[in-house]
Scaffold this motif. Sequence first.
Motif, PDB file in Angstrom:
ATOM      1  N   THR A  11       4.472  -6.229  -1.487  1.00 31.57           N
ATOM      2  CA  THR A  11       4.843  -6.984  -2.681  1.00 31.57           C
ATOM      3  C   THR A  11       4.177  -8.365  -2.720  1.00 31.57           C
ATOM      4  O   THR A  11       4.000  -8.929  -3.803  1.00 31.57           O
ATOM      5  CB  THR A  11       6.371  -7.129  -2.759  1.00 31.57           C
ATOM      6  N   VAL A  34       9.798  -2.369 -10.149  1.00 28.55           N
ATOM      7  CA  VAL A  34      11.242  -2.208  -9.951  1.00 28.55           C
ATOM      8  C   VAL A  34      11.889  -1.525 -11.159  1.00 28.55           C
ATOM      9  O   VAL A  34      12.808  -0.713 -11.006  1.00 28.55           O
ATOM     10  CB  VAL A  34      11.902  -3.573  -9.650  1.00 28.55           C
ATOM     11  N   LEU A  45      16.325   2.884  -0.671  1.00 28.85           N
ATOM     12  CA  LEU A  45      15.085   2.151  -0.874  1.00 28.85           C
ATOM     13  C   LEU A  45      14.500   1.761   0.484  1.00 28.85           C
ATOM     14  O   LEU A  45      15.225   1.307   1.373  1.00 28.85           O
ATOM     15  CB  LEU A  45      15.358   0.896  -1.697  1.00 28.85           C
ATOM     16  N   LEU A  47      11.507  -0.727   2.089  1.00 28.72           N
ATOM     17  CA  LEU A  47      10.539  -1.806   1.894  1.00 28.72           C
ATOM     18  C   LEU A  47       9.650  -1.824   3.132  1.00 28.72           C
ATOM     19  O   LEU A  47      10.134  -2.097   4.234  1.00 28.72           O
ATOM     20  CB  LEU A  47      11.238  -3.151   1.729  1.00 28.72           C
ATOM     21  N   LEU A  63      12.325 -11.884  -3.606  1.00 30.87           N
ATOM     22  CA  LEU A  63      12.392 -10.425  -3.436  1.00 30.87           C
ATOM     23  C   LEU A  63      13.832  -9.936  -3.538  1.00 30.87           C
ATOM     24  O   LEU A  63      14.111  -8.920  -4.185  1.00 30.87           O
ATOM     25  CB  LEU A  63      11.791 -10.030  -2.091  1.00 30.87           C
ATOM     26  N   ARG A  66      14.873  -9.582  -7.045  1.00 29.63           N
ATOM     27  CA  ARG A  66      14.359  -8.377  -7.699  1.00 29.63           C
ATOM     28  C   ARG A  66      15.080  -7.106  -7.215  1.00 29.63           C
ATOM     29  O   ARG A  66      15.337  -6.192  -8.001  1.00 29.63           O
ATOM     30  CB  ARG A  66      12.861  -8.214  -7.404  1.00 29.63           C
ATOM     31  N   ILE A  67      15.380  -7.047  -5.908  1.00 28.41           N
ATOM     32  CA  ILE A  67      15.839  -5.796  -5.299  1.00 28.41           C
ATOM     33  C   ILE A  67      17.359  -5.623  -5.343  1.00 28.41           C
ATOM     34  O   ILE A  67      17.868  -4.524  -5.582  1.00 28.41           O
ATOM     35  CB  ILE A  67      15.346  -5.714  -3.835  1.00 28.41           C
ATOM     36  N   THR A  74      19.109  -0.553   1.395  1.00 33.51           N
ATOM     37  CA  THR A  74      17.706  -0.966   1.461  1.00 33.51           C
ATOM     38  C   THR A  74      17.315  -1.256   2.903  1.00 33.51           C
ATOM     39  O   THR A  74      17.809  -2.200   3.520  1.00 33.51           O
ATOM     40  CB  THR A  74      17.467  -2.212   0.586  1.00 33.51           C
ATOM     41  N   TYR A  76      14.204  -2.017   5.716  1.00 29.39           N
ATOM     42  CA  TYR A  76      12.961  -2.776   5.618  1.00 29.39           C
ATOM     43  C   TYR A  76      12.285  -2.918   6.971  1.00 29.39           C
ATOM     44  O   TYR A  76      12.926  -2.867   8.027  1.00 29.39           O
ATOM     45  CB  TYR A  76      13.235  -4.167   5.032  1.00 29.39           C
TER      46      TYR A  76
END
Length: 248
Positions: A11, A34, A45, A47, A63, A66-67, A74, A76
């Motif tokens: 991103t 998104v 999700l 990342l 970020l 946005r997420i 999520t 990552y």
Amino acid sequence: MVLKIAQITDTHLFADRKTAMRGLVTWDSLGDVVAEVRDWKPDVLLLTGDLTHRGEPQAYQHLIERIAPLNLPTYYIPGNHDQVDVLNQEFKDSPFLADNVFQRQGWQVLLLDSTLETAESGEGYVSEAQLQELEQSLTACSQPTVVVLHHHPIPMGIDWLDTIGVQNSQAFLNCLTRFPQVKLVLFGHVHLKFDELYQGIQFCGTPSTCKQVLREEAREQEAYPGFRGLRLFEDGTYQTEVIRSHPG
């Protein structure tokens, strides 16, 4: 039942939302991607690194902005542009999960940190400790498995890009190919769509949410930002696709 996983990668957000990378404002292009993710309706999700370009706390907060509204579990991992300590500090709250292993609906997902502190040009490495953990996880669980990392472990066929992949890729591949339950390997870093079967394992590179690396023969649509969607079925089969946003 099917488990739907969306992978967002590279991103490259900045502390200033208006900052452009190679002519593209990364905050804006992420917003477009998104929106596509929201429409696709994933369950989870991922990342997969280079979440910010310079590792500033404010960029990670952008970020999150946005997420978080997606309200998805999520997971990552960092990329070579991230500051790992800052990333972990900023992502300490829900919906972000620091676990490097999770199991859902008959599948196992293993996340690796392929960043290398001594890297000179953004290259990656899977440490001996992580190779051991990978082997232990695969030995302990025979469920169909997806392995996730930032750097590419097999060649992309682009000379400069292939100098900054996983430097000990053969050790990594030797581990994976001993376990038939490994179905997919997902990675970012390459800023392009890549799908190739290697010794029975599907290797998938995913476009950035910002600028793409284009091959000479690339079609116009391959310049658009995107994400990867996975559908994982209980019988061990899967489907995968890249979904891109379009300008305007």
